[in-house]
Design an enzyme around this catalytic site. Structure first.
Site, short mmCIF file in Angstrom:
data_model
loop_
_atom_site.label_atom_id
_atom_site.label_comp_id
_atom_site.label_asym_id
_atom_site.label_seq_id
_atom_site.Cartn_x
_atom_site.Cartn_y
_atom_site.Cartn_z
N ASN A 10 31.93 11.23 70.82
CA ASN A 10 32.86 12.36 70.72
C ASN A 10 32.12 13.52 70.09
O ASN A 10 31.88 13.53 68.89
CB ASN A 10 34.07 11.95 69.86
CG ASN A 10 35.03 13.11 69.63
OD1 ASN A 10 34.88 14.18 70.25
ND2 ASN A 10 35.98 12.93 68.74
N LYS A 12 33.05 16.54 69.72
CA LYS A 12 33.91 17.51 69.04
C LYS A 12 33.53 18.94 69.48
O LYS A 12 33.20 19.14 70.64
CB LYS A 12 33.85 17.30 67.53
CG LYS A 12 34.14 15.82 67.17
CD LYS A 12 34.31 15.55 65.71
CE LYS A 12 34.58 14.05 65.50
NZ LYS A 12 34.87 13.68 64.13
N HIS A 99 43.38 12.11 68.67
CA HIS A 99 42.35 12.04 67.61
C HIS A 99 42.94 12.56 66.30
O HIS A 99 43.77 13.48 66.31
CB HIS A 99 41.13 12.87 68.03
CG HIS A 99 39.97 12.67 67.12
ND1 HIS A 99 39.85 13.33 65.93
CD2 HIS A 99 38.90 11.84 67.20
CE1 HIS A 99 38.75 12.92 65.32
NE2 HIS A 99 38.16 12.02 66.08
N GLU A 101 41.85 14.53 64.19
CA GLU A 101 41.70 15.98 64.00
C GLU A 101 42.77 16.73 64.80
O GLU A 101 43.27 17.76 64.34
CB GLU A 101 40.28 16.41 64.40
CG GLU A 101 39.27 16.00 63.33
CD GLU A 101 37.89 15.66 63.84
OE1 GLU A 101 37.52 16.07 64.95
OE2 GLU A 101 37.16 14.95 63.10
N GLU A 171 40.44 4.62 64.01
CA GLU A 171 39.60 5.54 63.25
C GLU A 171 40.29 5.86 61.92
O GLU A 171 41.14 6.77 61.87
CB GLU A 171 39.38 6.84 64.03
CG GLU A 171 38.68 6.66 65.34
CD GLU A 171 37.92 7.92 65.75
OE1 GLU A 171 36.69 7.83 65.89
OE2 GLU A 171 38.52 8.99 65.89
N GLY A 177 33.56 11.41 59.44
CA GLY A 177 32.70 12.51 58.98
C GLY A 177 32.39 12.46 57.49
O GLY A 177 31.89 13.43 56.93
N SER A 216 32.16 7.24 60.89
CA SER A 216 30.83 7.08 60.30
C SER A 216 30.06 5.90 60.87
O SER A 216 29.36 5.19 60.13
CB SER A 216 30.94 6.99 58.76
OG SER A 216 31.49 8.19 58.24
P1 13P Z 1 32.04 10.49 62.67
O1 13P Z 1 31.30 9.42 63.45
O2 13P Z 1 31.29 11.76 62.56
O3 13P Z 1 32.54 9.95 61.36
O4 13P Z 1 33.34 10.85 63.55
C1 13P Z 1 34.14 9.83 64.02
C2 13P Z 1 35.09 10.38 65.00
O5 13P Z 1 35.98 11.12 64.65
C3 13P Z 1 34.90 10.01 66.42
O6 13P Z 1 36.01 10.39 67.17
#
Ligand code: 13P
Length: 258
Positions: A10, A12, A99, A101, A171, A177, A216
């Protein structure tokens, strides 16, 4: 068990078209052969602007392309939105929905995730539906309750025949992140709960549904996470932006798939 591991990057809001094509060129050169063995599914989710160019560069490989969201209507007066048929036409075959976010920063609710999931399925896309608790919810002992409610709401109205095309991504919000992944045991506990919940919703087909872990994921923890019985792959954020790291994570999933 019969589940083929599935790893999706992903990206983003990262990568211009040129950067995106450069990254998938590296993936094509290193992973193109490995995925052909049918032991793993790999996809990348670039920003909308780069999807068509990435699809073109990945022609002839088994690496798939995903959108990062879509609207629930096929078309209409929805400024700024992209629909599921548009993603399909651009060459995407997967779409990430719900997601954290989207949920936290853009106010997306379970009900929206459910109608988006239906629209994606109608358009021929395979949705990756994300669920996960916040740190506050985990500390209050509400993890399973929260994840269960998100599954009920996000998959509302989706029948067993369609659910076979859905991947769930667990997640935990506190792991995204932050560099702080859920431990393999913590993740497995929630994945087993999700599997049980899917079995209650859909019966036997739940054993064939894939549940990715996200938050992560790095080359250094991928093998241990992937070794858990109910972890069927990964949804990778930061590490998917660097070819070597994403390839190392995909290789951990290839080992699981053997
Ligand atoms: P990270 O791997 O950067 O923690 O992000 C995970 C994520 O949100 C994947 O959709």
């Amino acid at each position: 068990m019969g589940r083929i591991p599935f790893v999706c990057g992903n990206w983003k809001c990262h990568k211009t078209i040129a950067d995106a094509v450069a990254l998938v060129t590296e993936l094509k050169n290193t992973l193109g052969m490995a995925t052909r063995a049918g032991t793993i599914d790999v996809a990348v989710a670039p920003p909308f602007t780069a999807i068509a160019a990435v699809v073109k560069r990945l022609e002839g490989t088994q690496i798939g392309v995903a959108g990062q969201s879509c609207h629930w209507e096929d078309q209409g007066a929805f400024t700024g939105e992209i629909s599921a048929p548009m993603l399909y036409e651009a060459g995407a075959r997967f779409v990430i929905l719900g997601h954290s976010e989207r949920r936290q920063l853009f106010g997306e609710l379970d009900q929206a995730v459910s109608v988006k999931t239906k629209s994606a399925l109608r358009a021929g896309l395979s949705p990756i539906v994300c669920v996960g608790e916040t740190l506050g919810e985990r500390e209050a002992g509400e993890t399973m309750h929260r994840v269960g409610a998100q599954l009920d709401g996000s998959l509302a109205g989706i029948g067993a025949a369609e659910a076979t095309r859905v991947t769930i991504a667990y997640e935990p919000v506190w792991a995204i992140g932050t560099g702080r992944n859920a431990s393999p045991a913590q993740a497995q506990e929630v994945h087993a709960f999700i599997r049980g919940k899917l079995a209650a919703m859909y019966g036997a087909i739940a054993t064939g549904m894939r549940i990715q872990y996200g938050g992560s994921v790095k080359p250094s923890n991928a093998v241990e996470l992937m070794a858990q019985p109910d972890i069927d792959g990964a949804l990778v954020g930061g590490a998917s932006l660097v070819a070597d790291q994403f390839v190392a994570i995909a290789r951990a999933a290839i080992e699981k798939g053997k």
